[in-house]
Design an enzyme around this catalytic site. Structure first.
Site, PDB file in Angstrom:
ATOM      1  N   ARG A 122       3.759 -11.698  -3.183  1.00 23.33           N
ATOM      2  CA  ARG A 122       3.032 -12.297  -2.068  1.00 23.33           C
ATOM      3  C   ARG A 122       3.005 -13.818  -2.202  1.00 23.33           C
ATOM      4  NH1 ARG A 122      -2.170 -10.272   1.025  1.00 23.33           N
ATOM      5  NH2 ARG A 122      -2.427 -12.049   2.411  1.00 23.33           N
ATOM      6  N   HIS A 158       2.140  -7.542   3.110  1.00 21.85           N
ATOM      7  CA  HIS A 158       1.494  -7.546   1.796  1.00 21.85           C
ATOM      8  C   HIS A 158       0.135  -6.846   1.797  1.00 21.85           C
ATOM      9  CE1 HIS A 158       4.494  -9.768  -0.395  1.00 21.85           C
ATOM     10  NE2 HIS A 158       4.592 -10.609   0.619  1.00 21.85           N
ATOM     11  N   GLU A 159      -0.585  -6.886   2.893  1.00 20.20           N
ATOM     12  CA  GLU A 159      -1.882  -6.210   2.959  1.00 20.20           C
ATOM     13  C   GLU A 159      -1.719  -4.726   3.243  1.00 20.20           C
ATOM     14  OE1 GLU A 159      -5.096  -7.309   2.601  1.00 20.20           O
ATOM     15  OE2 GLU A 159      -4.533  -9.387   2.195  1.00 20.20           O
ATOM     16  N   GLY A 160      -0.696  -4.387   4.004  1.00 22.34           N
ATOM     17  CA  GLY A 160      -0.536  -3.025   4.488  1.00 22.34           C
ATOM     18  C   GLY A 160      -1.299  -2.852   5.798  1.00 22.34           C
TER      19      GLY A 160
END
Length: 158
Positions: free
Chosen positions: A148, A14-16
């Site tokens: 998320r 989700h953050e990358g």
């Protein structure tokens, strides 16, 4: 407690993960999994941040081992925060969901949240439902945040 590999996967997804420094939407130099390289840059007015230079030693591709090490160090703060603000017996899944949530929204939001209040009252099912209320930015539901929160809720309830 420490976050599980499953939680690390959710956070990275989700953050990358970026191995080269980039400017995040707040114009802060960032690398890896949402790691701000220069915290002092965040104290500048947003219109001044663009002139803040990337230091030559950081203008490189960060090896994945280093990215993972930075993430592990960053997560320690959130692990400690969850333990401090949620002093109840937690399952691994509950801990993982809370750390991922806090990593994204901040420990202050966790501390003030109805999610935490319900958890402290023993309403773990109700706490799980609270994740889904944190899907908005600028007054609009964002699909990425919604996805998320669904994943964090699933971790929490696992």
């Amino acid at each position: 407690m420490r976050v599980s590999d499953k939680a690390l996967g959710v956070i990275k997804h989700h953050e990358g993960v970026r191995q080269r420094p980039y400017r995040c939407p707040a114009l802060l130099w960032t690398v890896g999994v949402g790691h701000v390289l220069y915290p002092e840059q965040g104290r500048l007015k947003i219109e001044e941040r663009g002139a803040f230079p990337l230091r030559p030693e950081d203008d490189r591709v960060f090896p994945m081992e280093e990215v993972n090490g930075i993430l592990a160090a960053d997560l320690q703060r959130f692990e400690r925060g969850v333990e401090k603000f949620c002093p109840v017996v937690l399952t691994q899944g509950q801990f993982d969901g809370l750390v991922s949530f806090s990593f994204n929204v901040g420990l202050g939001t966790l501390q003030r949240s109805t999610l935490r209040q319900k958890l402290l009252r023993g309403d773990k099912e109700g706490a799980g439902e609270e994740f889904l209320k944190y899907c908005m930015a600028a007054g609009k539901i964002l699909k990425g945040l919604q996805n998320r929160r669904i994943d964090e809720r699933a971790l929490f309830l696992s």
